[in-house]
Design an enzyme around this catalytic site. Structure first.
Site, PDB file in Angstrom:
ATOM      1  N   HIS A  38       0.828  -1.212   0.000  1.00 20.94           N
ATOM      2  CA  HIS A  38       0.000   0.000   0.000  1.00 20.94           C
ATOM      3  C   HIS A  38       0.864   1.264   0.000  1.00 20.94           C
ATOM      4  O   HIS A  38       0.916   2.005   0.985  1.00 20.94           O
ATOM      5  CB  HIS A  38      -0.941  -0.009   1.213  1.00 20.94           C
ATOM      6  CG  HIS A  38      -2.022  -1.029   1.099  1.00 20.94           C
ATOM      7  ND1 HIS A  38      -2.643  -1.615   2.188  1.00 20.94           N
ATOM      8  CD2 HIS A  38      -2.598  -1.582   0.006  1.00 20.94           C
ATOM      9  CE1 HIS A  38      -3.563  -2.465   1.758  1.00 20.94           C
ATOM     10  NE2 HIS A  38      -3.546  -2.474   0.445  1.00 20.94           N
ATOM     11  N   HIS A  66      -0.452  -8.688   0.872  1.00 19.54           N
ATOM     12  CA  HIS A  66      -1.509  -8.765   1.892  1.00 19.54           C
ATOM     13  C   HIS A  66      -2.234 -10.098   1.879  1.00 19.54           C
ATOM     14  O   HIS A  66      -3.013 -10.384   2.783  1.00 19.54           O
ATOM     15  CB  HIS A  66      -2.506  -7.614   1.683  1.00 19.54           C
ATOM     16  CG  HIS A  66      -1.821  -6.299   1.487  1.00 19.54           C
ATOM     17  ND1 HIS A  66      -1.526  -5.798   0.234  1.00 19.54           N
ATOM     18  CD2 HIS A  66      -1.319  -5.418   2.369  1.00 19.54           C
ATOM     19  CE1 HIS A  66      -0.881  -4.647   0.353  1.00 19.54           C
ATOM     20  NE2 HIS A  66      -0.734  -4.392   1.645  1.00 19.54           N
ATOM     21  N   GLU A  93      -6.054  -7.780   3.479  1.00 24.46           N
ATOM     22  CA  GLU A  93      -5.547  -8.866   4.325  1.00 24.46           C
ATOM     23  C   GLU A  93      -6.704  -9.554   5.054  1.00 24.46           C
ATOM     24  O   GLU A  93      -6.745 -10.786   5.165  1.00 24.46           O
ATOM     25  CB  GLU A  93      -4.532  -8.323   5.337  1.00 24.46           C
ATOM     26  CG  GLU A  93      -3.928  -9.450   6.163  1.00 24.46           C
ATOM     27  CD  GLU A  93      -3.014  -8.954   7.276  1.00 24.46           C
ATOM     28  OE1 GLU A  93      -2.328  -7.932   7.091  1.00 24.46           O
ATOM     29  OE2 GLU A  93      -2.988  -9.614   8.326  1.00 24.46           O
ATOM     30  N   ASN A 119      -0.708   0.108   8.564  1.00 25.97           N
ATOM     31  CA  ASN A 119       0.349   0.256   9.578  1.00 25.97           C
ATOM     32  C   ASN A 119       0.853   1.692   9.644  1.00 25.97           C
ATOM     33  O   ASN A 119       1.210   2.176  10.718  1.00 25.97           O
ATOM     34  CB  ASN A 119       1.476  -0.758   9.348  1.00 25.97           C
ATOM     35  CG  ASN A 119       2.394  -0.374   8.228  1.00 25.97           C
ATOM     36  OD1 ASN A 119       3.378   0.321   8.438  1.00 25.97           O
ATOM     37  ND2 ASN A 119       2.074  -0.791   7.001  1.00 25.97           N
TER      38      ASN A 119
HETATM   39  O1  10D Z   1      -2.257  -1.600   4.873  1.00 24.27           O
HETATM   40  P1  10D Z   1      -1.120  -2.414   5.423  1.00 24.27           P
HETATM   41  O2  10D Z   1      -0.393  -1.774   6.523  1.00 24.27           O
HETATM   42  O3  10D Z   1      -1.617  -3.789   5.794  1.00 24.27           O
HETATM   43  O4  10D Z   1      -0.135  -2.695   4.208  1.00 24.27           O
HETATM   44  P2  10D Z   1       1.181  -1.988   3.664  1.00 24.27           P
HETATM   45  O5  10D Z   1       1.325  -2.484   2.274  1.00 24.27           O
HETATM   46  O6  10D Z   1       1.170  -0.551   3.896  1.00 24.27           O
HETATM   47  O7  10D Z   1       2.355  -2.575   4.560  1.00 24.27           O
HETATM   48  C1  10D Z   1       2.779  -3.897   4.459  1.00 24.27           C
HETATM   49  C2  10D Z   1       1.882  -4.799   5.164  1.00 24.27           C
HETATM   50  C3  10D Z   1       1.332  -5.910   4.644  1.00 24.27           C
HETATM   51  C4  10D Z   1       1.666  -6.428   3.333  1.00 24.27           C
HETATM   52  C5  10D Z   1       0.342  -6.660   5.421  1.00 24.27           C
HETATM   53  F1  10D Z   1       0.969  -7.620   6.070  1.00 24.27           F
END
Ligand code: 10D
Ligand code: SF4
Length: 355
Positions: free
Chosen positions: A69, A102, A154, A252
């Site tokens: 993301h 995810h 996720e 996150n």
């Molecule tokens: O939205 P998020 O924090 O779950 O995803 P982001 O791609 O920002 O960070 C990596 C986290 C993942 C892929 C979920 F484990």
């Protein structure tokens, strides 16, 4: 862990980034730079997987949803030939498709197979671990109370492993009202990127209602999420302003803004790029805290530090609360195709170690 003063790289084009003005404040201007910050092992692996797929199979390579993301990561991969789609039915038969970090539900995996797509699964191994827990508890006929945010990829992937057994709990308040079939056969699992404190509050309220609630076998909120929250808590207590680099849909990253505010930052904002920082955010600010989400390349943080230096915040102290050295091997489909061996770790000169 000891804090360290770090020297900043010189701006790439001197003067070109001096958008922010150096205005006087009462005390000493400084930056507290949180560490760990930025890329986690799962993001690093997923981004490299798309790059390696492009190198090995040639463009285009399709990716279901944003690989991680972050709008900068996505646009850089688009420039290299990746095509991001929402669903597998948008992808021409026979093409390569990468599943995002995810994770995906079994229905998506099946949909890709039915379409004759060649799937590369870049799901983070720590998300896959939660999927396995969901399968196991569903098999044992538990009701899974999945703590997470509705609509997040996720959560859709994890819930999709056992839809009949899964009930989403989106907040501590929802813990007070969620309906269960048998209070003696309930387990909680969670999304990997939540606020640790808020999740523990949700669990506390669930357990008050269901004393026999089972815990996951190990933490579902991953090491990277936890470490970045611990670091920003330490920074936030001394910060007038916290700036989090990360995208709006990055769970996150958004949690880091919330945690900073809860731990004493007088103000906290999220930006995708340094250019989004507003001059008025710096009014009267002595100490700026800086961090970045798990999907954010370090270059975006360095650009922010350059702009802050131009505004008089050139004194940077790194506040380090943990060391991280975890790495994951590339998805097995890629390892097999690139090297012909499923156990290969050395890919294109980069050695990936298994967790
Ligand atoms: O939205 P998020 O924090 O779950 O995803 P982001 O791609 O920002 O960070 C990596 C986290 C993942 C892929 C979920 F484990
Ligand atoms: Fe994996 Fe955690 Fe990174 Fe998500 S945030 S990709 S679970 S290491």
């Amino acid at each position: 862990m000891t804090d360290e003063t770090i020297s900043l790289p010189m701006p790439r084009i001197p003067g070109a980034r001096n958008r922010l003005k150096d205005t006087p404040v009462a005390g000493r201007k400084r930056v507290l730079l949180a560490a760990p910050r930025g890329y986690c092992a799962g993001v690093d692996r997923a981004v490299i997987a798309v790059e390696k797929a492009l190198e090995h199979y040639g463009a285009p390579v399709y990716v279901r949803k944003q690989i991680v993301h972050n709008i900068h990561v996505v646009s850089e991969l688009e420039k290299k030939g990746a095509i991001f789609v929402e669903e597998v039915d948008e992808v021409p038969t026979g093409s390569h498709i990468v599943f995002s970090a995810h994770g995906v539900s079994p229905a998506v995996v099946q949909g890709a197979a039915d379409r004759g797509l060649q799937a590369i699964d870049a799901t983070c191994p720590l998300v896959t671990k939660v999927h396995r827990e969901a399968v196991r508890f569903a098999r044992d006929d538990f009701q899974i109370l999945l703590i997470g945010h509705e609509g997040h990829e996720e959560v859709e992937g994890t819930a999709g492993e056992a839809p009949e057994h899964t009930t989403l709990v989106g907040s501590p308040d929802e813990a007070d009202t969620v309906v269960v079939k048998d209070p003696d056969r309930v387990v909680w699992l969670s999304q990997t990127t939540l606020s640790v404190d808020e999740t523990m509050e949700t669990v506390r309220r669930l357990r008050k209602r269901f004393p026999n609630l089972q815990d996951p076998p190990s933490d579902d909120i991953c090491y990277a999420t936890q470490n970045r929250q611990v670091a920003i808590k330490k920074v936030a207590t001394d910060a007038d302003l916290v700036i989090v680099v990360g995208s709006a849909n990055s769970s996150n990253s958004v949690r880091l803004v919330e945690v900073a505010l809860e731990y004493g930052a007088k103000a906290a904002y999220r930006v995708d790029y340094a250019s989004e920082v507003k001059q008025e955010w710096l009014d009267g600010v002595e100490t700026v805290g800086v961090t970045s989400g798990a999907s954010v390349p370090e270059e975006l943080v360095q650009e922010l530090l350059e702009d802050l230096a131009a505004a008089g915040y050139g004194d940077v102290t790194q506040v380090k609360t943990a060391e991280e050295d975890l790495m994951f091997s590339l998805p097995k489909e890629l390892r097999k195709d690139i090297s012909g061996r499923t156990d290969a770790r050395a890919i294109g000169g980069r050695v990936r170690a298994t967790a």
